[in-house]
Design a protein around this motif. Structure first.
Motif, PDB file in Angstrom:
ATOM      1  N   PHE A  85      -9.761 -35.033  21.414  1.00  0.00           N
ATOM      2  CA  PHE A  85      -9.670 -33.826  22.239  1.00  0.00           C
ATOM      3  C   PHE A  85     -10.483 -34.037  23.513  1.00  0.00           C
ATOM      4  O   PHE A  85     -11.310 -34.940  23.587  1.00  0.00           O
ATOM      5  N   ARG A  86     -10.227 -33.190  24.509  1.00  0.00           N
ATOM      6  CA  ARG A  86     -11.102 -33.157  25.687  1.00  0.00           C
ATOM      7  C   ARG A  86     -11.600 -31.722  25.820  1.00  0.00           C
ATOM      8  O   ARG A  86     -11.164 -30.974  26.692  1.00  0.00           O
ATOM      9  N   PHE A 105      -1.789 -29.294  19.202  1.00  0.00           N
ATOM     10  CA  PHE A 105      -1.254 -29.334  20.556  1.00  0.00           C
ATOM     11  C   PHE A 105       0.131 -28.671  20.596  1.00  0.00           C
ATOM     12  O   PHE A 105       0.455 -27.961  21.541  1.00  0.00           O
ATOM     13  N   ASP A 150      -3.038 -30.089  30.656  1.00  0.00           N
ATOM     14  CA  ASP A 150      -2.552 -29.662  29.332  1.00  0.00           C
ATOM     15  C   ASP A 150      -3.554 -30.022  28.235  1.00  0.00           C
ATOM     16  O   ASP A 150      -3.830 -29.227  27.349  1.00  0.00           O
ATOM     17  N   ARG A 151      -4.093 -31.259  28.295  1.00  0.00           N
ATOM     18  CA  ARG A 151      -5.002 -31.698  27.227  1.00  0.00           C
ATOM     19  C   ARG A 151      -6.278 -30.844  27.235  1.00  0.00           C
ATOM     20  O   ARG A 151      -6.800 -30.473  26.189  1.00  0.00           O
ATOM     21  N   GLU A 152      -6.757 -30.514  28.461  1.00  0.00           N
ATOM     22  CA  GLU A 152      -7.960 -29.684  28.561  1.00  0.00           C
ATOM     23  C   GLU A 152      -7.670 -28.280  28.021  1.00  0.00           C
ATOM     24  O   GLU A 152      -8.480 -27.688  27.317  1.00  0.00           O
ATOM     25  N   SER A 195      -7.369 -28.397  24.223  1.00  0.00           N
ATOM     26  CA  SER A 195      -8.680 -28.619  23.607  1.00  0.00           C
ATOM     27  C   SER A 195      -9.538 -27.360  23.690  1.00  0.00           C
ATOM     28  O   SER A 195     -10.359 -27.102  22.811  1.00  0.00           O
TER      29      SER A 195
END
Ligand code: HEM
Length: 441
Positions: A105-106, A233, A267-269, A272
């Protein structure tokens, strides 16, 4: 000399430094509390200790309250992004090879400033007491609902599995705007994330969702964790799309529409962000409420004192948080050569900050192995410090306070109905079962 823990591990046949280092990372030693024997010795004799556990990258173990505070506050000298928590070296390598990053995760705890602060600012005000006051009636109603349920159980229950796991979950899901029907799935996912080292917790989490007991994993915990991240996700990807199209008055809408430097957050931030809020937002709080109730049962004079004077509830909550310390450690990495309490730390060295040890440090607390509802002062360090200090600390305190404010006046008597057990985990942990019998109004 610090007080020895009830079930001494040291000295034992074959004891050596290597086994002491292994105990520090051993999830079973956290579960049975025997890790305190190592914490106690290190605080007294080697508070900044070079630790080389088998199968883990070495690190400095920081065990005194004052040093934990120093490291936590020096955020540019001791950074987060290189290593967040203690994972076996093989698992870290697998993640790096598969994801191209040491983190699955970030989330805020995996990032450093300036990006960390820009992301944290998006929700920082939302978690302040002034905003949380608006939620108090909702949280109170959820607390009452769970205490009513306990009263309806006929005088015997497993407080963890029938009450405490579900109360903070309902609160944080309401805050995120996630429907009640998805709560069992969210609970399972959190249990798998933090309870992956304990087969009982994983089996229970599957049972909660499917009623079918444990399904076969891949046999590789990292693969299971990676699949779990994909599940998170996918779920929150749909939430992001929905809240961008149909904004609502919930925290998910703030995250989905968050902007950093004039552009939507990655998106990843975003994913997460949901994951840390959804997971950190309930497991920690339920462990604290359960562990707190266990201590009230084991210390009847403290329970009587609290019932006689409910104005002590906020200080009792602080003591529960100190006692349980549901987040047992976080990691930092030195960004430069630096000195810490007489030891030379080299750039790139890892540091484990052991909050549970800090919360039993007799340099910071009088009689630290006693549970006292009126402990004052109580500078507990369970929420960390510095720029990463727990974002949800006011919410956690509020939830636990409202639960006990509802429960205590209705409780006529309470006792253990079996032996409580802790989850086997070295990162986020607490009771996995608390069998109780009680009389309630
Ligand atoms: C960070 C403990 C409840 C959300 C943290 C940290 C700790 C912690 C130790 C890292 C601090 C550091 O590195 O200095 C706890 C405890 C809780 C609790 C003991 C309950 C008793 C909650 C709740 C939420 C939450 C209810 C709600 C959403 C977060 C977030 C972070 C965080 C988002 C990351 C902050 C950052 O890196 O900037 N928590 N937590 N926590 N916690 Fe909590």
């Amino acid at each position: 000399m610090a007080t020895a823990f009830a079930d001494p591990v040291m000295p034992f046949p074959g004891f050596d430094r290597a086994s002491e280092d292994n105990i520090l990372v051993n999830p079973q030693a956290t579960a049975d509390g025997s890790v305190h024997n190592v914490y106690n010795r290190l605080r007294d004799e080697d508070p900044v200790h070079w630790c080389e556990p088998t199968g883990y990258r070495p690190f400095w173990a920081i065990t005194r309250h004052a040093d934990i505070t120093t490291v936590s506050k020096a955020n540019s000298r001791f950074i987060n992004s290189k290593r967040t928590y203690l994972a076996p070296a093989e698992a870290e390598k697998w993640t790096l090879d598969t994801v191209g990053d040491t983190h699955l995760f970030r989330s805020l705890v995996d990032l450093d400033d300036p990006l960390h602060m820009k992301l944290r600012r998006l929700t920082h005000d939302w978690f302040l007491p002034a905003n949380l006051r608006k939620l108090e009636p909702m949280i109170s109603a959820v607390a009452k609902d769970h205490v009513d349920r306990m009263a309806a159980m006929g005088g015997e229950c497993d407080f963890v599995n029938e009450v405490a796991l579900f109360y903070p979950l309902r609160v944080i899901m309401r805050i995120l705007g996630i429907p009640e029907s998805d709560e069992p799935m969210m609970l399972r996912m959190t249990q798998e994330l933090f309870g992956a080292q304990d087969p009982d917790v994983v089996a229970r989490s599957k049972l909660i969702t499917t009623g079918a007991g444990m399904q076969a994993g891949s046999g590789n915990p990292q693969v299971d964790l990676f699949q779990l991240a994909q599940e998170y996700f996918a779920y929150f990807g749909a939430i992001t799309a929905d809240r961008r199209a149909n904004p609502r008055d919930d925290l998910s809408t703030i995250i989905a529409n968050g902007m950093v430097d004039g552009a939507p957050i990655g998106d990843r931030e975003a994913m997460s962000y949901y994951v840390i809020t959804a997971t950190a937002g309930h497991d920690t709080t339920s462990s604290t409420a359960s562990g707190g109730l266990e201590q009230l049962i084991r210390n009847p004079e403290q329970l009587a004192k609290l019932k006689a004077d409910p104005s002590l509830i906020p200080s009792a909550v602080e003591e529960m948080i100190r006692w349980v310390t549901p987040v047992k450690h976080f990691m930092r990495t030195a960004s430069e050569d630096t000195e810490l309490n007489g030891k030379m730390i080299r750039a790139g060295d890892g540091l484990g900050i052991f909050y549970w040890s800090g919360n039993r440090d007799e340099r910071a607390f009088a009689d630290p192995f006693s549970f006292k509802v009126d402990r004052s002062p109580n500078a507990q360090t369970a929420f960390g410090n510095g720029v990463h200090m727990c974002l949800g600390l006011h919410l956690a305190r509020l939830e636990i306070r409202l639960l006990f404010a509802e429960l205590l006046p209705r409780l006529e008597s309470i006792a253990l109905a079996g032996e409580p057990k802790n989850s086997i985990a070295n990162f986020v942990s607490g009771l996995k079962t608390l069998p109780i019998k009680y009389k309630m109004r």
